[in-house]
Design an enzyme around this catalytic site. Structure first.
Site, PDB file in Angstrom:
ATOM      1  CE1 TYR A  80      27.063  20.212 -11.836  1.00 35.94           C
ATOM      2  CE2 TYR A  80      28.907  19.119 -10.765  1.00 35.94           C
ATOM      3  CZ  TYR A  80      27.815  19.962 -10.701  1.00 35.94           C
ATOM      4  OH  TYR A  80      27.446  20.537  -9.516  1.00 35.94           O
ATOM      5  N   PRO A  93      24.497  27.539 -11.308  1.00 38.98           N
ATOM      6  CG  PRO A  93      25.824  27.240  -9.393  1.00 38.98           C
ATOM      7  CD  PRO A  93      25.674  26.796 -10.829  1.00 38.98           C
ATOM      8  CG  HIS A 319      27.621  23.680  -9.961  1.00 37.77           C
ATOM      9  ND1 HIS A 319      28.633  23.638  -9.026  1.00 37.77           N
ATOM     10  CD2 HIS A 319      26.482  23.595  -9.250  1.00 37.77           C
ATOM     11  CE1 HIS A 319      28.109  23.545  -7.815  1.00 37.77           C
ATOM     12  NE2 HIS A 319      26.806  23.514  -7.935  1.00 37.77           N
ATOM     13  CB  SER A 435      31.125  20.122   1.813  1.00 35.64           C
ATOM     14  OG  SER A 435      32.522  20.190   1.614  1.00 35.64           O
ATOM     15  CB  SER A 535      22.444  23.264  -1.696  1.00 35.78           C
ATOM     16  OG  SER A 535      22.455  24.412  -2.479  1.00 35.78           O
ATOM     17  CD  GLN A 536      23.198  26.345   5.718  1.00 40.27           C
ATOM     18  OE1 GLN A 536      22.634  26.967   6.580  1.00 40.27           O
ATOM     19  NE2 GLN A 536      24.069  25.399   6.008  1.00 40.27           N
TER      20      GLN A 536
END
Length: 624
Positions: A80, A93, A319, A435, A535-536
């Protein structure tokens, strides 16, 4: 919080040989043979006994002993803070709420006041450390997870820098002065104090303050230039503009109020656009630029709740302080609060007389006005460039996949590989966030989903279809899903390769060593260009998450599997002629149906190999 600090283990440093072997295995099938030979020689030299790799590994292990999370700062900067791209689309997001049916602006303000009240209730749970502890779901379910990210929801601010941004977090949120949120309305910013005389505002009081803000926003004479648009620019450009702004005391005061607020509430004007899923996603991602609500934002702040007068609502999230799950949990809590509160409000007599909200004032010289115009142009280019397709696949959902004794996430990842192959006849470096919250201060590592097994499967579904029986293809599907599941388990248990390689690279830099050859190699550079970034983000309340691609020639693919359908948000850039979100979605739909037919054939006793119902030909690229 105590659980995170004490009871959770530290992120491990994987064995060097294991990471280097996995790295070679994850790139071999994606690059030409000659290039792989060269890479293999470089990697072997790096990992040789007494070599550079061993020295760097030793330093990393020392760092692990001295810190609570050896990769956290490296990862945060790389992912980031060092990134110079604009936050909207590229980094932030969004969560898109169901379309609301507001009769008029008063109705919208009632919804907004309920939303603010829900946010304040959620913040109170965080401050009291009363949030229920998260436990892992999916693979290795039941492990307790680090809760650290929640405490950054309303206390973080990302300051732009000329070379690198700074994420500041006020950890002791309870003691600091009066609490306020910033309300954006008609590109103006207002301070709404949420505490008066030591008591938080109730819903009717919030509504009454929002009505005052709405009236103040209508006043054209007092309208100031749209400063929020500056925060939508590249980070270096915004840092320069912020420096210019800060020369004036009025602006410094306004910036301080902005930087210390709990969150933003953005009251958007009606967009005049058809509220389809894709349109609502675009409006959340970039506000549709200067012509619509693009300047009615302040992108540095972690949480911006958007309430459009036309019922288009959602959240924009910076984010760097936290992952999607935290955004989901907060959004779901707030939406449940809104729908759970009865539509009758307390009677007006209970509303206290409160001082009116204050407008943030800005002093703008011609230089700053020029910067605003330049930022508007750059945002408009980004708006015009984003090619978004929100697609609800209704053929089946996670229940069907579970009946096949397969992991829904792994199945969908393989389907994304199939879709990409149909469009491009090759696989590419793929990112799926994993994660690592099982560890102290854990954030994410990467699951590299373009496995050799996935390539074997997608080829057997397309180019080599005639050479295989259905049962052979099913075996390849199961192999691909197992490989994906194993990589997932490896990544979530701290054994992924991306964080480890980043740590080795950063250690070399800290030791002022010459950049090791492994990190100058074309293979390493292209393996970190994630053409497919996925990503889920599952939800239990009706809403969906989306984001943009991370490279100019790439796709962003976010998915939300439900029992009997799957929502996919596919994003790419129009300027790149190799990508098309519509073509990708068509291939994805086709592939998911073919995978279902394959599973159904497998489940039918005594069925001979048969062709699938969908044509397995490539999805041809049409001109955009």
């Amino acid at each position: 919080m105590t659980l995170c600090r004490q009871a959770l283990p530290k992120v491990p440093v994987p064995p060097l040989k294991q990471t280097l072997d996995t790295y070679l295995r994850s790139v071999q099938h994606l690059i030409p043979e000659e290039q792989f030979k060269k890479t293999k020689a470089i990697v072997e030299k790096f990992g040789a006994p007494g070599g550079v790799g061993e020295a760097l590994q030793k330093k990393l292990l020392e760092r692990r002993d001295k810190t609570s999370n050896w990769v956290y700062d490296y990862w945060l900067e790389d992912m980031y803070l060092n990134n110079r791209l604009a936050l909207p689309v590229n980094s932030s997001p969004v969560m898109v709420f169901p379309k609301q049916n507001f009769r008029d602006h008063k109705d919208a303000l009632r919804f907004a006041s309920r939303l603010v009240r829900g946010v304040l209730d959620y913040k109170a749970l965080i401050d009291a450390r009363a949030l229920p502890l998260d436990f892992a779901r999916g693979q290795l379910a039941g492990t307790p997870l680090c809760m650290e990210q929640y405490y950054r929801l309303f206390t973080s601010y990302r300051y732009p820098g000329l070379k690198s941004d700074t994420l500041k977090v006020k950890m002791d949120s309870t003691s600091s002065g009066p609490e306020h949120i910033i309300v954006a309305c008609k590109n103006q910013f207002f301070v709404l104090d949420v505490v008066a005389n030591g008591k938080q505002l109730i819903e009717t009081e919030i509504l009454s303050q929002l009505e005052k803000i709405w009236k103040m926003g209508e006043n054209a004479e007092e309208r100031l230039p749209p400063l929020g648009i500056l925060t939508s620019d590249g980070r270096t450009e915004w840092a320069q503009a912020r420096e210019a702004l800060s020369k004036d005391q009025t602006n410094r005061d306004s910036l301080a109020l902005m930087e210390n607020c709990l969150c933003l509430l953005c009251l958007d004007e009606a967009s005049g656009l058809e509220p389809r899923d894709t349109t609502r996603a675009l409006l959340m991602l970039h506000g549709s630029g200067r012509e619509k609500n693009g300047a009615n934002r302040w992108y540095d702040k972690s949480m911006q709740f958007v309430v459009g007068m036309d019922g288009i609502c959602g959240v924009v999230c910076e984010h760097s302080p936290f992952e999607g799950i935290v955004l989901v949990q907060c959004s779901e809590y707030v939406m449940k609060h809104i729908t759970g509160v009865s539509s009758k409000m307390a009677t007006a007599s209970s509303v206290r007389e409160l001082p009116p909200p204050r407008r943030l004032l800005w002093k703008c010289n011609p230089h700053i006005l020029g910067l605003i115009a330049a930022s508007e142009d750059r945002l408009q280019r980004l708006v015009n460039n984003l090619d978004m397709d929100v697609f609800t696949f209704k053929g089946y959902g996670k229940e069907f996949i579970k009946k096949q004794k397969m992991s829904p996430d792994a199945f969908i990842q393989v389907a994304l590989q199939l879709a990409f192959y149909k469009c491009n006849r090759r696989l590419v470096s793929t990112y799926e966030s994993a994660s690592i919250r099982r560890f102290q201060e854990g954030r994410v590592d990467n699951i590299r989903s373009a496995t050799p097994e996935a390539l074997a499967f997608v080829k057997s579904m397309t180019d080599e279809r005639a050479n295989f029986t259905d049962s052979e293809i099913i075996k390849r599907l199961r192999d691909a899903i197992n490989a994906q599941t194993n990589y997932t388990i490896s990544a979530i248990t701290g054994m992924g390769i991306d964080n480890h390689l980043l740590g080795l690279l950063r250690t070399a830099r800290e030791l002022n060593m010459e950049r090791p050859a492994i990190f100058c190699d074309d293979t390493y550079l292209t393996s970190n260009q994630f053409i497919l970034s996925t990503s889920q983000v599952p939800t239990t309340v009706e809403m969906f998450c989306c984001y943009g691609p991370v490279v100019p020639n790439g796709y962003g693919a976010c998915y939300n599997p439900q029992s009997n359908y799957i929502i996919f948000c596919v994003a790419s850039f129009w300027e790149n002629t190799q990508t098309s979100s519509a073509v990708f979605v068509k291939a994805l739909n086709e592939g998911l149906l073919e995978m279902r037919d394959l599973c159904n054939v497998d489940n039918t006793p005594g069925t001979k190999a048969a062709g699938t119902s969908q044509g397995a030909g490539p999805a041809r690229k049409s001109g955009k």
